[in-house]
Design an enzyme around this catalytic site. Sequence first.
Site, PDB file in Angstrom:
ATOM      1  N   HIS A 135      39.394  78.628 -13.301  1.00 54.26           N
ATOM      2  CA  HIS A 135      40.413  78.286 -14.291  1.00 54.26           C
ATOM      3  C   HIS A 135      40.057  76.988 -15.005  1.00 54.26           C
ATOM      4  O   HIS A 135      39.512  76.056 -14.410  1.00 54.26           O
ATOM      5  CB  HIS A 135      41.771  78.120 -13.617  1.00 54.26           C
ATOM      6  CG  HIS A 135      42.471  79.411 -13.342  1.00 54.26           C
ATOM      7  ND1 HIS A 135      42.891  80.269 -14.343  1.00 54.26           N
ATOM      8  CD2 HIS A 135      42.845  79.989 -12.165  1.00 54.26           C
ATOM      9  CE1 HIS A 135      43.501  81.318 -13.807  1.00 54.26           C
ATOM     10  NE2 HIS A 135      43.471  81.179 -12.484  1.00 54.26           N
ATOM     11  N   CYS A 177      37.905  79.953 -19.403  1.00 54.51           N
ATOM     12  CA  CYS A 177      38.571  80.244 -20.668  1.00 54.51           C
ATOM     13  C   CYS A 177      38.298  79.161 -21.706  1.00 54.51           C
ATOM     14  O   CYS A 177      38.061  77.995 -21.368  1.00 54.51           O
ATOM     15  CB  CYS A 177      40.084  80.382 -20.454  1.00 54.51           C
ATOM     16  SG  CYS A 177      40.539  81.846 -19.511  1.00 54.51           S
ATOM     17  N   ARG A 218      35.486  82.645 -24.031  1.00 50.84           N
ATOM     18  CA  ARG A 218      34.988  82.157 -22.746  1.00 50.84           C
ATOM     19  C   ARG A 218      33.920  81.088 -23.000  1.00 50.84           C
ATOM     20  O   ARG A 218      33.027  81.279 -23.824  1.00 50.84           O
ATOM     21  CB  ARG A 218      34.373  83.295 -21.920  1.00 50.84           C
ATOM     22  CG  ARG A 218      35.360  84.370 -21.511  1.00 50.84           C
ATOM     23  CD  ARG A 218      36.361  83.885 -20.482  1.00 50.84           C
ATOM     24  NE  ARG A 218      37.267  84.961 -20.072  1.00 50.84           N
ATOM     25  CZ  ARG A 218      38.435  85.207 -20.641  1.00 50.84           C
ATOM     26  NH1 ARG A 218      38.828  84.467 -21.672  1.00 50.84           N
ATOM     27  NH2 ARG A 218      39.197  86.184 -20.201  1.00 50.84           N
TER      28      ARG A 218
END
Length: 225
Positions: free
Chosen positions: A122, A190, A199
């Site tokens: 993340h 991300c 990405r």
Amino acid sequence: MIRRAVGWVGELLITAGVLVLLFVAWQLWWTDVTSNRSQEQIVRALDEGFASGRDAGAALHDAFPELGKADAFAVIRIPRFGADFARPVIEGVGRPVLALGVGHYEGSASPGAVGNFAVAGHRTTYGRPFHEIDTLRDGDRVIVETAPTVYVYEITGREIVRPWQTEVIAPVPDSPGAKPTERMITMTSCHPKYSATERFVTHGRLVEAVPRAKWRLADWSTVEG
């Protein structure tokens, strides 16, 4: 009557706004608090298991049932992210796994193996292990610790792609079907921050493999550049 209805609508909108703000606070702050705590516990258990030669798997699954059948098998350290940065590497990239650390794309190479050791993390929420992935420079080191061996990778490049461009995690990045001859690492997250439209991808190559008995973090903990 109309005035009363307008008042009710106003109260509902205020309540909805408060609920939205509470959800945002939970998503952006509280998930970081809980995930950071869990990830620190998993790293500690892995470090203790590596040092003692005991498998920490059973104890970790008891403590974190959300792991399911996934295994935590390595610790990743990135000096550019800080001297204390350490996150667990867990098999799989499902939501429960990524809430507990960095996920290893199933089917990609194992740490140190020929091919592409591909991982995801993340960039915001849930501990945001790759929050600063865009700050990595060529020559920066990524250290992957396993029970028998510690692998040191060196950053070689980066790119921004769409979510469906999975060729970046192919055995030879961006060359699906090609036979690998190098030992690579690919990290994905991300992009941009607080969005999932793209990405951010960072690639590296293996430069050293050190038996754990001879490993000294201080030898590799300086930041390049």
